[in-house]
Design a protein around this motif. Structure first.
Motif, PDB file in Angstrom:
ATOM      1  N   UNK B 311       0.822  -1.213   0.000  1.00  0.00           N
ATOM      2  CA  UNK B 311       0.000   0.000   0.000  1.00  0.00           C
ATOM      3  C   UNK B 311       0.854   1.261   0.000  1.00  0.00           C
ATOM      4  N   UNK B 312       2.052   1.173   0.584  1.00  0.00           N
ATOM      5  CA  UNK B 312       2.913   2.350   0.672  1.00  0.00           C
ATOM      6  C   UNK B 312       3.857   2.475  -0.523  1.00  0.00           C
ATOM      7  N   UNK B 313       3.728   1.563  -1.474  1.00  0.00           N
ATOM      8  CA  UNK B 313       4.595   1.572  -2.662  1.00  0.00           C
ATOM      9  C   UNK B 313       3.849   2.281  -3.782  1.00  0.00           C
ATOM     10  N   UNK B 314       4.602   2.881  -4.702  1.00  0.00           N
ATOM     11  CA  UNK B 314       3.931   3.590  -5.795  1.00  0.00           C
ATOM     12  C   UNK B 314       3.877   2.744  -7.069  1.00  0.00           C
ATOM     13  N   UNK B 315       2.772   2.867  -7.753  1.00  0.00           N
ATOM     14  CA  UNK B 315       2.629   2.248  -9.073  1.00  0.00           C
ATOM     15  C   UNK B 315       3.340   3.147 -10.082  1.00  0.00           C
ATOM     16  N   UNK B 316       4.206   2.531 -10.893  1.00  0.00           N
ATOM     17  CA  UNK B 316       4.960   3.314 -11.865  1.00  0.00           C
ATOM     18  C   UNK B 316       4.277   3.311 -13.230  1.00  0.00           C
TER      19      UNK B 316
ATOM     20  N   UNK C 414      10.591  11.282 -28.587  1.00  0.00           N
ATOM     21  CA  UNK C 414      10.511  11.051 -27.143  1.00  0.00           C
ATOM     22  C   UNK C 414       9.279  10.214 -26.808  1.00  0.00           C
ATOM     23  N   UNK C 415       8.183  10.462 -27.527  1.00  0.00           N
ATOM     24  CA  UNK C 415       6.931   9.733 -27.231  1.00  0.00           C
ATOM     25  C   UNK C 415       7.047   8.248 -27.574  1.00  0.00           C
ATOM     26  N   UNK C 416       7.908   7.896 -28.562  1.00  0.00           N
ATOM     27  CA  UNK C 416       8.118   6.471 -28.864  1.00  0.00           C
ATOM     28  C   UNK C 416       8.719   5.770 -27.651  1.00  0.00           C
ATOM     29  N   UNK C 417       9.543   6.494 -26.907  1.00  0.00           N
ATOM     30  CA  UNK C 417      10.154   5.901 -25.721  1.00  0.00           C
ATOM     31  C   UNK C 417       9.187   5.871 -24.549  1.00  0.00           C
ATOM     32  N   UNK C 418       8.453   6.944 -24.366  1.00  0.00           N
ATOM     33  CA  UNK C 418       7.648   7.017 -23.139  1.00  0.00           C
ATOM     34  C   UNK C 418       6.328   6.272 -23.259  1.00  0.00           C
ATOM     35  N   UNK C 419       5.769   6.180 -24.467  1.00  0.00           N
ATOM     36  CA  UNK C 419       4.453   5.573 -24.605  1.00  0.00           C
ATOM     37  C   UNK C 419       3.386   6.494 -24.032  1.00  0.00           C
ATOM     38  N   UNK C 420       2.182   5.971 -23.944  1.00  0.00           N
ATOM     39  CA  UNK C 420       1.043   6.782 -23.519  1.00  0.00           C
ATOM     40  C   UNK C 420       0.184   5.979 -22.565  1.00  0.00           C
ATOM     41  N   UNK C 421       0.673   5.751 -21.388  1.00  0.00           N
ATOM     42  CA  UNK C 421      -0.073   4.949 -20.412  1.00  0.00           C
ATOM     43  C   UNK C 421      -0.313   5.772 -19.166  1.00  0.00           C
ATOM     44  N   UNK C 422      -1.413   5.536 -18.487  1.00  0.00           N
ATOM     45  CA  UNK C 422      -1.556   6.119 -17.164  1.00  0.00           C
ATOM     46  C   UNK C 422      -0.988   5.130 -16.156  1.00  0.00           C
ATOM     47  N   UNK C 423      -0.516   5.514 -15.003  1.00  0.00           N
ATOM     48  CA  UNK C 423      -0.500   6.887 -14.492  1.00  0.00           C
ATOM     49  C   UNK C 423       0.609   7.720 -15.145  1.00  0.00           C
ATOM     50  N   UNK C 424       0.316   8.976 -15.446  1.00  0.00           N
ATOM     51  CA  UNK C 424       1.356   9.831 -16.012  1.00  0.00           C
ATOM     52  C   UNK C 424       2.338  10.279 -14.927  1.00  0.00           C
ATOM     53  N   UNK C 425       1.974  10.062 -13.677  1.00  0.00           N
ATOM     54  CA  UNK C 425       2.907  10.265 -12.560  1.00  0.00           C
ATOM     55  C   UNK C 425       2.760   9.075 -11.615  1.00  0.00           C
ATOM     56  N   UNK C 426       3.862   8.652 -10.988  1.00  0.00           N
ATOM     57  CA  UNK C 426       3.740   7.529 -10.046  1.00  0.00           C
ATOM     58  C   UNK C 426       2.701   7.848  -8.973  1.00  0.00           C
ATOM     59  N   UNK C 427       1.962   6.827  -8.555  1.00  0.00           N
ATOM     60  CA  UNK C 427       0.881   7.070  -7.598  1.00  0.00           C
ATOM     61  C   UNK C 427       0.862   5.939  -6.578  1.00  0.00           C
ATOM     62  N   UNK C 428       0.546   6.299  -5.354  1.00  0.00           N
ATOM     63  CA  UNK C 428       0.555   5.320  -4.269  1.00  0.00           C
ATOM     64  C   UNK C 428      -0.490   4.235  -4.509  1.00  0.00           C
ATOM     65  N   UNK C 429      -0.080   2.990  -4.314  1.00  0.00           N
ATOM     66  CA  UNK C 429      -0.991   1.862  -4.491  1.00  0.00           C
ATOM     67  C   UNK C 429      -2.145   1.962  -3.500  1.00  0.00           C
ATOM     68  N   UNK C 430      -1.832   2.438  -2.300  1.00  0.00           N
ATOM     69  CA  UNK C 430      -2.895   2.606  -1.301  1.00  0.00           C
ATOM     70  C   UNK C 430      -4.013   3.507  -1.815  1.00  0.00           C
TER      71      UNK C 430
END
Lengths: 84, 391, 443
Positions: B311-316, C414-430
């Motif tokens: 839960x404290x880890x981030x999805x990349x 640059x877009x060929x490398x990055x692709x187009x997927x969400x999340x566009x920023x890392x996000x907490x699984x919680x």
């Protein structure tokens, strides 16, 4: 003006209301916040939340120091504890 | 059946099966042309969960093939070819309910009966071996001698080691036969006909149109997730975790409401980078471009229920691959009916990474007129009547 | 909770003006901002009790007008909220960091106004703590009202460097020097053409005045080629146009090689999405032309969001065209004097991707193969653009270097490398686990 404080690795850091964690740390001369998972030293780089170089754990949650406001009593820890 | 080695072979598709076929043929000194409609590992191989595993298999031909697949990985790792791209680890199938415990117990018996090294871990033992696991986990079965490999890394390694140059952006539009005969002399591409003594089709979902198998091959999507690096938690995982529910839910379930059927399973694989690969879904459609929050949040909820610290880890990143499934659940591996020198190897669905290298070896044997090292009779394409070949 | 009709992502000039324009229609508009205050990087607001750093009269006026109009319109703002993407079912995903959960919104239109990121060329040593972007130093100054301490070197190219230098000087700590790879004084024609943009010219001359007043060396036609650690400080090796090298010992370094759209991973703009909202882009994330164009482009996008598609306003297009000409002129004015690219002579151990620790040499090895790898293959096998910043600081450099290492290969973006997927920023699984799934809402 009342000065608030938060904790950085056990050290008490003063900050002004509305200040980001990175700004508060810069003001006391702290430019790196310990190593990240790859062993890179963290640091404020882009200032706008994009580069992911300034990651810290705020009360256990990973946050960008440059866009996260300092709040009274929060605990700021490095990403990884080794070498810290 | 021809018995001499052809001097030139065209392999269509540079996913893991095509790349492995090219590798084993090249090792025999055959001149291989490897063609791809886009680029190596661009489809299912590049978006796979990477399990090199028999843990979820039931006794039968797929389990036998998977056992041979795992063994080949281990041998190639020992030989150096896969030395740093195959991670040896156990799979832990975890049960969190009485129902799961009973299914898991009989599943473990079946694995053991097939000669797989398994170990039953009760709650206390499990906690000791796997401190990151939630107290919801009631028991687990550790399946030994398994591993993980990242599909695109394996392809890169196979191509590099064999010096194979992939003809990128070279879609194959049809097979060209000798007039009136059953012998394929060339493949048709926008760049013209390319000739060879034999042809192997390993084009995943592209094989359907090429061989007129649209009724038999269906795209099946799988959504997958990858986390940031978390070395301490990663190191605390003795292997990958598979939810026992996966055994209950294997096979798609109808979703109703006119939506495509969708099954959810849970595998958490600790990668050598310190990241976690978490999957996944099985969906009966081929939209590779999207991930949806419904699936992602459900998968992650299941993951956190088993490993709370996640839960404290981030999805990349989230991503999705579209695998190729065959209507009867078994792959197509063998000579194409009606053609004397053309072969197909596709339809591995979620087992492509595990079975890719062994299939490449088998294809090289078939093409060279030898009998294959594993029993592929159950995978014979001839089992489908009316298999039409576009020519 | 009702979904807004129009959701605007980003509280800088483009997002604010888009929201304002859209709100005139009477539709429900909401704005999502990652920080706790509006303004974006360009108008980053000072904390309480701190003096605003000196800015040009034009910028002050633009912000005053925009922020007043925005307050008056009373548009709801979701502060502390990070845009994650638009999912396969058309939900707009926003991480609410105040309550720690991911919200799934279903607006009719979404305007993406995520701004720009700075372009920074890799240089040996750019990864050290104490080295940041010049824009990063600037937003900190705007926020805290104080200049970075110690001796600071600014390096790279473009007008932002002289703006930062002037602002530092006015706050009492002028930089050691500005290392500028271009030489505007030698670009006569574009220099004269700047007369057609009196406001920009006045702003630039104002900064230059401060630079001369404080005797800040402006080393034109020079490059910062290497940063080395020297105890607690840095030694920065600078090469002048004539090839001579000098070394600066300093405490901080600010790098800046231009700006580019922060469009990494963003969903493609669409006017008629089959499922989900109409997706529009506004401001620097569509085309990096600066604050004036961003505000005009925001109005354009706001209007489009109302209409779904079609008509655009001629006055705004005129403004944007003018800023495009101005930016093109500035690019010529600050064009590097040295014909060799800054990317040409990088040592193999120079870090290219900081997140994953990958170097120029790692990329060179991949490009030495006989066959030409695609951008996606380079990503997969070299791990470029695979790390936490998701390519924002290495994808463009990697694509440019690929073209240099293998000119005959089909160009990768640059877009060929990055692709187009969400999340566009890392996000907490919680936070994701607590996302309220709405797929069953309509049953």
């Amino acid at each position: 003006m009342t000065e608030d404080t938060f904790r950085l690795m056990g050290r008490t850091i003063s900050f002004r209301a509305g200040e980001s964690i990175a700004a508060a740390l810069q003001a006391v001369g702290v430019l790196t916040y310990g190593p990240d998972a790859l062993g890179n030293e963290t640091r404020c780089f882009c200032g706008i939340g994009a580069c992911q170089c300034c990651l810290v754990r705020v009360d256990g949650v990973v946050r960008e120091a440059c866009i996260t406001l300092a709040r009274p009593g929060m605990s700021v820890e490095p990403m990884e504890r080794r070498n810290a | 059946m021809q018995t001499r080695t052809p001097s030139t072979v065209i392999v269509v598709g540079s996913g893991i099966v095509g790349a492995a076929t090219a590798y084993f043929l090249a090792k025999r000194g055959v001149a291989v042309q490897l063609l791809d409609a886009t680029a190596p590992a661009a489809e299912a191989t590049g978006a796979a969960d990477g399990a090199v595993s028999v843990a979820s298999k039931r006794p039968g031909p797929m389990m036998q093939a998977a056992l041979a697949g795992v063994e080949l990985y281990r041998n190639l790792a020992k030989a150096g070819l896969f030395a740093d791209v195959f991670k040896s680890r156990s799979t832990f199938i975890v049960a969190s309910s009485d129902e799961e415990c009973s299914v898991l117990t009989s599943h473990a018996d079946a694995l053991a009966g097939a000669g797989v090294r398994v170990e039953r871990l009760g709650a206390a033992m499990l906690r000791e071996r796997f401190p990151a696991l939630s107290s919801n986990a009631m028991m687990a079965v550790e399946v030994h001698d398994e591993g993980h490999a990242i599909g695109y890394q394996i392809v890169h390694r196979l191509l590099t080691a064999s010096g194979t140059i992939v003809a990128r952006r070279t879609p194959v539009e049809g097979l060209v036969r000798a007039s009136g005969g059953s012998r394929v002399v060339a493949v048709a591409t926008p760049q013209g006909n390319l000739q060879a003594d034999a042809v192997v089709i390993a084009a995943g979902n592209g094989s359907g149109k090429l061989l007129g198998l649209e009724q038999i091959l269906t795209p099946r999507k799988g959504q997958l997730l990858i986390t940031e690096r978390v070395p301490p938690l990663n190191a605390a995982m003795a292997g990958s975790i598979m939810s026992g529910r996966y055994l209950l839910s294997k096979g798609s379930q109808p979703a109703g409401n006119g939506k495509p059927a969708r099954g959810l399973g849970l595998v958490i694989d600790p990668l050598s980078t310190g990241q976690f690969l978490i999957g996944g879904t099985r969906e009966d459609h081929g939209d590779r471009q999207t991930n949806d929050i419904d699936a992602v949040s459900r998968i992650l909820a299941d993951a956190v229920a088993l490993v709370p610290e996640l839960a404290a880890v981030r999805l990349l990143r989230s991503f999705a691959g579209v695998r190729t499934a065959v209507t009867d659940g078994l792959p197509l591996v063998g000579r194409i009916p009606g053609l004397e020198n053309a072969y197909v190897a596709t339809g591995f669905e979620g087992d492509g990474i595990c079975l890719g290298p062994i299939t490449g070896k088998v294809m090289s044997e078939l093409v060279c007129g030898e009998s294959p090292c594993i029993d592929i009779a159950p995978f014979n394409p001839a089992r489908f009547d009316g298999l039409g070949v576009a020519a | 909770m009702r979904d807004p009709d129009i959701l605007v992502i980003g509280g800088g000039p483009a997002g604010m003006s888009a929201a304002l324009e859209a709100a005139r229609s009477g539709l429900a508009v909401e704005l999502v901002e990652q920080r706790e205050s509006l303004g974006g990087a360009i108008y980053r607001q000072p904390i309480e009790g701190v003096q605003v750093i000196p800015q040009s009269a034009g910028a002050r006026g633009r912000w005053a007008a925009l922020s007043q109009a925005f307050s008056k319109a009373a548009i709801p703002v979701r502060f502390g909220s990070v845009f994650l993407g638009v999912d396969g079912h058309g939900y707009v995903l926003v991480e609410n960091r105040q309550n720690g959960l991911v919200e799934c919104l279903s607006p009719r239109a979404v305007v993406l106004a995520t701004g720009a990121v700075e372009h920074v060329h890799p240089r040996p040593g750019w990864q050290f703590a104490g080295v940041s972007t010049a824009g990063g130093l600037q937003v900190m100054m705007k926020e805290t009202g104080t200049a970075p301490r110690g001796s600071v070197l600014l390096a790279g190219s473009g007008p932002l460097l002289i703006a930062v230098a002037a602002q530092m000087a006015r706050l009492g700590n002028p930089p050691l020097a500005i290392v500028e790879s271009g030489d505007p004084y030698r670009r006569i024609m574009p220099g004269l053409s700047m007369l057609g943009f009196p406001k920009l010219l006045a702003e630039a001359l104002g900064y230059l005045k401060d630079i001369h007043l404080h005797r800040i060396p402006w080393l034109r036609g020079s490059r910062l080629v290497r940063i080395e650690r020297q105890g607690e400080r840095f030694s920065a090796v600078v090469r002048a146009g004539d090839g001579s090298q000098s070394t600066f010992v300093c405490d901080r370094i600010g790098l800046h090689d231009g700006i580019r759209p922060n469009d990494y991973g963003l969903p493609q703009a669409s006017s008629e999405a089959a499922a989900g909202p109409v997706i529009l882009r506004a401001g620097d994330c569509r085309e990096a032309l600066g604050a004036i164009a961003a505000e005009a482009d925001g109005r354009r996008a706001g209007r489009l969001a109302i209409q779904g598609v079609a008509a655009s306003a001629a006055d705004d297009i005129g403004k944007i065209d003018r800023q495009r000409r101005a930016q093109a002129l500035l690019a010529r004015l600050f064009a590097p004097v040295d014909d060799r690219s800054a990317l040409d002579e990088l040592a193999d151990d120079t870090l290219l991707c900081r997140c994953e620790g990958k170097t120029v040499g790692d990329l060179r090895n991949l490009c030495q193969r006989v066959d030409s790898l695609t951008g996606r293959e380079v990503k997969h096998n070299g791990r470029f653009a695979m790390g936490a910043c998701q390519g924002r600081f290495c994808a463009a450099n990697t694509a440019a270097l690929m073209a240099r290492f293998k000119p005959e290969a089909p160009a990768s973006s640059a877009a060929d490398l990055t692709g187009r997927r969400w999340p566009v920023r890392p996000v907490s699984i919680g936070a994701l686990v607590r996302a309220a799934s709405r797929d069953n809402d309509t049953q």
